[in-house]
Design an enzyme around this catalytic site. Structure first.
Site, mmCIF file in Angstrom:
data_model
loop_
_atom_site.group_PDB
_atom_site.id
_atom_site.type_symbol
_atom_site.label_atom_id
_atom_site.label_comp_id
_atom_site.label_asym_id
_atom_site.label_seq_id
_atom_site.Cartn_x
_atom_site.Cartn_y
_atom_site.Cartn_z
ATOM 1 N N THR A 1 -7.180 7.719 -2.360
ATOM 2 C CA THR A 1 -8.590 7.448 -2.640
ATOM 3 C C THR A 1 -9.400 8.720 -2.397
ATOM 4 O O THR A 1 -10.487 8.873 -2.944
ATOM 5 C CB THR A 1 -9.144 6.316 -1.743
ATOM 6 N N LYS B 1 -6.654 15.133 4.416
ATOM 7 C CA LYS B 1 -5.946 13.856 4.346
ATOM 8 C C LYS B 1 -4.975 13.841 5.529
ATOM 9 O O LYS B 1 -4.773 14.869 6.164
ATOM 10 C CB LYS B 1 -5.193 13.721 3.023
ATOM 11 N N ARG B 2 -4.374 12.664 5.858
ATOM 12 C CA ARG B 2 -3.387 12.632 6.915
ATOM 13 C C ARG B 2 -2.318 13.696 6.654
ATOM 14 O O ARG B 2 -1.968 13.960 5.488
ATOM 15 C CB ARG B 2 -2.734 11.243 7.008
ATOM 16 N N LYS C 1 2.718 14.549 1.388
ATOM 17 C CA LYS C 1 1.445 15.029 0.853
ATOM 18 C C LYS C 1 1.463 16.548 0.622
ATOM 19 O O LYS C 1 0.597 17.102 -0.027
ATOM 20 C CB LYS C 1 0.300 14.629 1.781
ATOM 21 N N HIS D 1 0.796 -1.231 0.000
ATOM 22 C CA HIS D 1 0.000 0.000 0.000
ATOM 23 C C HIS D 1 0.825 1.276 0.000
ATOM 24 O O HIS D 1 0.251 2.365 -0.059
ATOM 25 C CB HIS D 1 -0.928 0.039 1.213
ATOM 26 N N LYS E 1 -12.802 10.292 -4.328
ATOM 27 C CA LYS E 1 -14.047 10.720 -3.679
ATOM 28 C C LYS E 1 -14.425 12.143 -4.125
ATOM 29 O O LYS E 1 -15.581 12.436 -4.408
ATOM 30 C CB LYS E 1 -13.898 10.699 -2.152
HETATM 31 C C1 LIG Z 1 -10.460 8.720 1.943
HETATM 32 C C2 LIG Z 1 -9.929 9.060 3.260
HETATM 33 C C3 LIG Z 1 -8.539 9.120 3.443
HETATM 34 C C4 LIG Z 1 -7.557 8.926 2.328
HETATM 35 O O1 LIG Z 1 -7.329 10.186 1.727
HETATM 36 P P1 LIG Z 1 -6.076 10.445 0.768
HETATM 37 O O2 LIG Z 1 -6.317 11.833 0.256
HETATM 38 O O3 LIG Z 1 -6.183 9.415 -0.332
HETATM 39 O O4 LIG Z 1 -4.860 10.313 1.591
HETATM 40 C C5 LIG Z 1 -8.055 9.445 4.704
HETATM 41 N N1 LIG Z 1 -8.890 9.673 5.739
HETATM 42 C C6 LIG Z 1 -10.232 9.638 5.595
HETATM 43 C C7 LIG Z 1 -11.098 9.925 6.777
HETATM 44 C C8 LIG Z 1 -10.803 9.326 4.360
HETATM 45 O O5 LIG Z 1 -12.137 9.281 4.224
#
Ligand SMILES: *Cc1c(COP(=O)(O)O)cnc(C)c1O
Length: 508
Positions: A348, A240-241, A246, A46, A352
């Site tokens: 991901t 995101k984290r 990032k 991953h 979204k």
């Molecule tokens: C989808 C999601 C992530 C992943 O986000 P990335 O932008 O792909 O790092 C992280 N945390 C939450 C709560 C999410 O819904």
């Protein structure tokens, strides 16, 4: 009859555990047990970050799981012996065997869990096309050379039931008016929205759905942190984290740049923005926590400045989690997917947002690459060094100073951070950030991508001032996201790895 999918490197201890059950409890011979084992396990990688390459000290395993340690040594012994037979034809001058060994010798004797996962599995997959290529060529090249048939790609997806129907009922309802039938179970049917992007009436309703989602989010922001968002502003979101790769920092440098432009020309025309950040930092990740403080420091200054009023607002939403994501994503107009190319395995969040009609500003990284193939360059804002260019930049002794010295706006932004413009009560607070960028080599190439990012953001602002065209492209984003349903991902796991047929079909 059984496949066990190892979801990341963390559960790899299952391989010696199954060997223990088969050999010690079921009394099978080693070869029979190993043959079963390597037809049962499949491994998904991953991330290319160090946590994917975790090592467990042999001294620890010997103490806690002594039988498993013996079994791991036996697996490694037999694997290296098998390699030796192979190596008689191809001698090993470059130490390939030491690199392939499941046991690392330095700095301490430890088990390379990802290597154990690859040796003990019949399938190794990455989670986006680009990530799988990086795994094959950069992360595990020696394993790929001996087991090329084990490696495959399965691009991630997101469930449209949660990430469109449940979180954005307004948009799902509008889509259902134009696409009859079960499109939530056959997401490629979103393509049938493409002609409706040219219909001004449909665009007006699409725009209205986004507007009411923004209103709902603004109420939430007001309740949680007491900031009143301008609903006419572009909702520009990075949730995101918090991680250096990032590059929330790149976004912050852009925000400060916009602020400085407003200060230079307070009467000028600006595309108004609400820049929203959210995300948690790992408990021991000091730099990530400092980045959160910087975002809040910039927010305090900008949100209190009347010159910026209604034009630039900064929001840091605490406690980012799935339920918050379900509120934020449907209200987003610009999705920030700006990782250093080569570091985001898939992402991901990117999927979204685009599924909910956000336009993406992003680098050629992870699944952004495949989103670009589907959505097209006219409907995404792609900028910055490619993964290959990042590697070349580092090989050619990347000098972040050079980028700073040759860019007056960047120079001013960095000097404001180091002169405590955003930390008036705690002088020197952000020195670790400016040091990382200017004195410690800017590992994630933030300064190298700054100018390209700012220019790409100028294109974003210009497009936003044409709301009809923005909405048209928003519709085209949603329409082209069919590939990224988790139904497609799961069907690929079933066909390519598990060898199973669906027992029922998706119905909602
Ligand atoms: C989808 C999601 C992530 C992943 O986000 P990335 O932008 O792909 O790092 C992280 N945390 C939450 C709560 C999410 O819904």
């Amino acid at each position: 009859m059984v496949v066990i999918q190892l979801n990341d490197t963390h559960p790899t201890i299952a391989i010696p555990e199954l060997m223990r059950i088969l050999v010690d409890e079921e009394l099978l011979g080693w070869d029979t047990a190993w043959d079963l084992c390597t037809r049962v396990f499949a491994y998904t990688n991953h991330t290319v970050l160090p946590e994917a390459l975790e090592t467990w000290p042999c001294s620890l395993i010997e103490r806690v799981l002594p039988r498993h340690m013996q079994i791991i040594y036996e697996i490694n012994h037999r694997f290296l012996h098998w390699l030796d037979k192979d190596a008689r034809a191809h001698p090993d001058p470059d130490g390939r065997k030491a690199r392939l060994s499941i046991i690392q010798e330095h700095p301490e004797k430890a088990v390379r869990m990802a290597s154990l996962a690859i040796v003990g599995s019949f399938s190794v997959n990455g989670v986006a096309a680009m990530h799988t290529e990086i795994i094959k060529k950069k992360v595990f090249p020696d394993f790929h050379a001996i087991f090329p048939e084990r490696f495959r790609n399965i691009t991630n997806g997101v469930t449209p039931r949660r990430w469109l129907n449940q979180c954005n009922p307004g948009l799902a309802g509008l889509i259902s008016e134009k696409i009859p039938g079960n499109w939530l179970c056959h997401l490629e049917e979103l393509r049938n929205l493409i002609p409706h992007a040219e219909d001004p009436e449909f665009r007006a309703r699409w725009h209205q759905v986004k507007r009411s989602n923004k209103h709902r989010l603004a109420e939430y922001v007001q309740r949680k942190i007491g900031i009143k968002c301008n609903l006419d502003a572009m909702f520009d979101v990075q949730v995101k984290r918090i991680h250096e790769y990032k590059r929330q920092l790149l976004n912050v440098l852009h925000v400060i740049t916009l602020y400085n432009r407003i200060k230079v020309d307070p009467g000028g025309e600006f595309t108004p923005r609400v820049v929203l950040f959210g995300g948690k930092a790992a408990p021991a990740y000091a730099m990530a926590k400092l980045i959160i403080r910087l975002i809040n420091g910039v927010a305090d200054v900008v949100n209190a400045d009347l010159d910026a009023s209604g034009r630039l607002q900064i929001v840091f939403l605490p406690n980012y989690c799935v339920s918050q994501a379900e509120r934020v994503i449907p209200a987003t107009e610009l999705s920030e997917q700006i990782s250093t190319a080569g570091y985001e395995a898939s992402g991901t969040g990117n999927m979204k947002f685009a599924l909910n009609g956000a336009l993406t500003i992003g680098t050629l990284d992870g699944a952004n690459v495949e989103m670009l193939e589907e959505i097209g360059p006219d409907n995404m804002f792609i900028f910055g060094h490619t993964a290959t260019e990042i590697v070349a930049l580092r090989q050619n002794n990347y000098n972040p100073w050079h980028f700073c010295e040759n860019d007056q706006e960047l120079k001013q932004v960095l000097s404001m951070i180091s002169r405590d413009a955003f930390s008036p009560k705690t002088p020197g607070l952000f020195a670790p950030i400016t040091d990382a960028l200017l004195h410690h080599g800017d590992y994630f190439c933030v300064l190298a991508d700054y100018r390209a990012y700012v220019e790409s953001q100028e294109k974003v602002s210009r497009l936003y001032s044409n709301q009809e065209e923005w909405t048209r492209r928003s519709i085209l984003n949603t329409a082209n996201m069919g590939k990224f349903s988790s139904d497609r991902s799961i069907a690929e796991y079933a066909q390519k790895i598990w060898g199973v047929m669906p027992s029922s079909s998706c119905q909602i």
